[in-house]
Design a protein around this motif. Structure first.
Motif, PDB file in Angstrom:
ATOM      1  N   CYS A 185      -1.329  76.088 -75.601  1.00 29.06           N
ATOM      2  CA  CYS A 185      -2.465  75.237 -75.766  1.00 29.06           C
ATOM      3  C   CYS A 185      -2.367  73.719 -75.732  1.00 29.06           C
ATOM      4  CB  CYS A 185      -3.540  75.646 -77.009  1.00 29.06           C
ATOM      5  SG  CYS A 185      -2.715  75.216 -78.621  1.00 29.06           S
ATOM      6  N   MET A 186      -3.438  73.105 -75.700  1.00 26.83           N
ATOM      7  CA  MET A 186      -3.307  71.560 -75.967  1.00 26.83           C
ATOM      8  C   MET A 186      -4.019  71.216 -77.416  1.00 26.83           C
ATOM      9  SD  MET A 186      -4.191  70.120 -72.099  1.00 26.83           S
ATOM     10  CE  MET A 186      -5.227  71.215 -71.653  1.00 26.83           C
ATOM     11  N   CYS A 187      -3.202  70.172 -78.026  1.00 26.60           N
ATOM     12  CA  CYS A 187      -3.970  69.890 -79.429  1.00 26.60           C
ATOM     13  C   CYS A 187      -3.494  68.419 -79.375  1.00 26.60           C
ATOM     14  CB  CYS A 187      -3.415  70.507 -80.407  1.00 26.60           C
ATOM     15  SG  CYS A 187      -3.568  72.385 -80.411  1.00 26.60           S
ATOM     16  N   SER A 188      -4.341  67.775 -80.295  1.00 22.06           N
ATOM     17  CA  SER A 188      -3.973  66.369 -80.781  1.00 22.06           C
ATOM     18  C   SER A 188      -2.839  66.555 -81.983  1.00 22.06           C
ATOM     19  CB  SER A 188      -5.226  65.588 -81.069  1.00 22.06           C
ATOM     20  OG  SER A 188      -6.023  66.236 -82.017  1.00 22.06           O
ATOM     21  N   LEU A 189      -2.292  65.394 -82.274  1.00 21.87           N
ATOM     22  CA  LEU A 189      -1.238  65.459 -83.409  1.00 21.87           C
ATOM     23  C   LEU A 189      -1.749  65.711 -84.714  1.00 21.87           C
ATOM     24  CD1 LEU A 189       1.082  62.392 -82.692  1.00 21.87           C
ATOM     25  CD2 LEU A 189       1.625  64.854 -83.039  1.00 21.87           C
ATOM     26  N   ASP A 190      -3.162  65.762 -85.003  1.00 20.47           N
ATOM     27  CA  ASP A 190      -3.708  66.225 -86.261  1.00 20.47           C
ATOM     28  C   ASP A 190      -3.625  67.489 -86.681  1.00 20.47           C
ATOM     29  OD1 ASP A 190      -5.657  66.804 -84.595  1.00 20.47           O
ATOM     30  OD2 ASP A 190      -7.216  65.891 -85.515  1.00 20.47           O
ATOM     31  N   VAL A 191      -3.332  68.338 -85.573  1.00 23.86           N
ATOM     32  CA  VAL A 191      -3.067  69.635 -85.891  1.00 23.86           C
ATOM     33  C   VAL A 191      -1.847  69.867 -86.768  1.00 23.86           C
ATOM     34  CG1 VAL A 191      -1.326  70.101 -84.305  1.00 23.86           C
ATOM     35  CG2 VAL A 191      -2.955  72.036 -84.936  1.00 23.86           C
TER      36      VAL A 191
ATOM     37  N   ASN B 169       3.614  77.719 -78.167  1.00 21.55           N
ATOM     38  CA  ASN B 169       3.753  76.243 -77.568  1.00 21.55           C
ATOM     39  C   ASN B 169       2.282  75.421 -77.632  1.00 21.55           C
ATOM     40  OD1 ASN B 169       5.626  74.569 -75.755  1.00 21.55           O
ATOM     41  ND2 ASN B 169       3.582  74.661 -74.477  1.00 21.55           N
ATOM     42  N   ILE B 170       2.676  74.146 -78.021  1.00 22.53           N
ATOM     43  CA  ILE B 170       1.565  72.975 -77.973  1.00 22.53           C
ATOM     44  C   ILE B 170       2.098  72.023 -77.209  1.00 22.53           C
ATOM     45  CG2 ILE B 170       0.351  71.620 -79.440  1.00 22.53           C
ATOM     46  CD1 ILE B 170       0.497  73.457 -81.917  1.00 22.53           C
ATOM     47  N   LEU B 171       1.045  71.723 -76.162  1.00 23.62           N
ATOM     48  CA  LEU B 171       1.307  70.439 -75.486  1.00 23.62           C
ATOM     49  C   LEU B 171       0.526  69.164 -76.229  1.00 23.62           C
ATOM     50  CD1 LEU B 171       0.326  69.738 -71.784  1.00 23.62           C
ATOM     51  CD2 LEU B 171      -0.123  68.297 -73.447  1.00 23.62           C
ATOM     52  N   VAL B 172       1.361  68.173 -76.530  1.00 29.08           N
ATOM     53  CA  VAL B 172       0.789  67.191 -77.535  1.00 29.08           C
ATOM     54  C   VAL B 172       1.106  65.838 -76.604  1.00 29.08           C
ATOM     55  CG1 VAL B 172       1.301  65.705 -79.455  1.00 29.08           C
ATOM     56  CG2 VAL B 172       1.518  68.421 -79.421  1.00 29.08           C
ATOM     57  N   GLY B 173      -0.152  65.035 -76.577  1.00 27.57           N
ATOM     58  CA  GLY B 173      -0.172  63.984 -75.823  1.00 27.57           C
ATOM     59  C   GLY B 173       0.305  62.852 -76.777  1.00 27.57           C
ATOM     60  N   PHE B 174       1.705  62.449 -76.945  1.00 23.97           N
ATOM     61  CA  PHE B 174       2.205  61.506 -77.502  1.00 23.97           C
ATOM     62  C   PHE B 174       1.802  60.197 -76.964  1.00 23.97           C
ATOM     63  CE2 PHE B 174       5.133  64.953 -78.952  1.00 23.97           C
ATOM     64  CZ  PHE B 174       4.824  64.818 -80.182  1.00 23.97           C
ATOM     65  N   GLU B 175       1.913  60.054 -75.545  1.00 26.10           N
ATOM     66  CA  GLU B 175       1.464  59.131 -74.730  1.00 26.10           C
ATOM     67  C   GLU B 175       2.394  58.115 -74.793  1.00 26.10           C
ATOM     68  OE1 GLU B 175      -0.253  60.760 -73.094  1.00 26.10           O
ATOM     69  OE2 GLU B 175      -1.941  61.720 -74.151  1.00 26.10           O
TER      70      GLU B 175
END
Length: 245
Positions: free
Chosen positions: A77-83, A100-106
């Motif tokens: 899935c995709m989540c923000s870091l606050d997970v 697996n988590i897709l995290v947008g550190f950017e």
């Protein structure tokens, strides 16, 4: 993997992203029983939740996890870091089959995060703590980064490489900043006359499509390709794998 979606919307408003522009900032969710029935009817036990932020509503996410635990599926899935701030949620996700988590550190540059209005990322120690918690839950991270903000230089590539090596992030999505029409980034670059006349198909993050502040298109592209080669070299993957043993 079978794609599945349970929500639309995003409460954040990052300048370079179209999600909140296309789907709004108010979250809307499917009935969990309906989601369970779709999963049961799918011809696979492997799924990817295409929601842009599956866990932004922690209460809904926890109820969803409890409902799919009996289904014995595997999913990303995709989540923000606050997970990573919710230990109960991470435990439920792992128990429900998340691998697996897709995290947008950017960006690792705090000025670039501020520039793009990705204020919910804070970098530094917060990044490190989040990675450790997610890994401790038995979940891999697909780390996503963008280079090309006005505060960036070519040094960002080396910082990202070193960061992913230090924290054993084997799967890295590295992109160059582009400006999809409709985003605040597109409006800004258009007003400043910094959009290049490129085929829209090139604007997917792998080719320089803008006039960047501190980097030429050629130097940016060359460093990008060099870094991709380093990130996915045999030696790099081996080092990250050995560190996890």
């Amino acid at each position: 993997q079978v794609a599945i979606q349970v929500s639309r919307g995003c409460p954040f408003n990052c300048d370079f992203c179209l999600v909140s522009k296309n789907f709004g900032r108010k979250m809307r969710y499917r009935n969990i029983d309906n989601v369970v029935e779709e999963i049961k009817a799918a011809p696979s036990k492997y799924f990817f939740f295409v929601d842009d932020n599956l866990t932004i509503n922690k209460k809904y996410a926890k109820e969803l996890m409890k409902a799919i635990i009996p289904l014995k599926i595997s999913w990303g899935c995709m989540c923000s870091l606050d997970v990573a701030t919710d230990d109960e949620l991470l435990k439920l996700m792992a128990g429900a089959g998340c691998f697996n988590i897709l995290v947008g550190f950017e960006s690792l540059n705090p000025d670039s995060l501020d520039e793009s209005h990705k204020h919910h990322n804070r970098g530094g120690k917060i990044y490190e703590e989040a990675i450790n918690k997610i890994h401790a839950a038995g979940i891999h991270i697909n780390a996503s980064f963008v280079v090309g903000f006005d505060n960036d230089t070519l040094d960002e590539f080396d910082r990202i490489f070193d960061f992913t090596l230090k924290h054993n992030l084997a799967n890295v999505n590295l992109h160059l900043l582009n400006a999809p029409p409709g985003t605040e980034t597109h409006r800004k670059f258009n007003v400043e006359g910094r959009l290049l006349s490129c085929d829209p198909e090139l604007g997917v993050g792998h080719f320089p499509t803008l006039q960047y502040m501190n980097m030429s298109q050629i130097s940016l592209f060359d460093k990008y390709m060099e870094t991709i080669a380093r990130l996915y070299s045999f030696d790099t993957i081996r080092k990250k794998g050995e560190a996890l043993l």
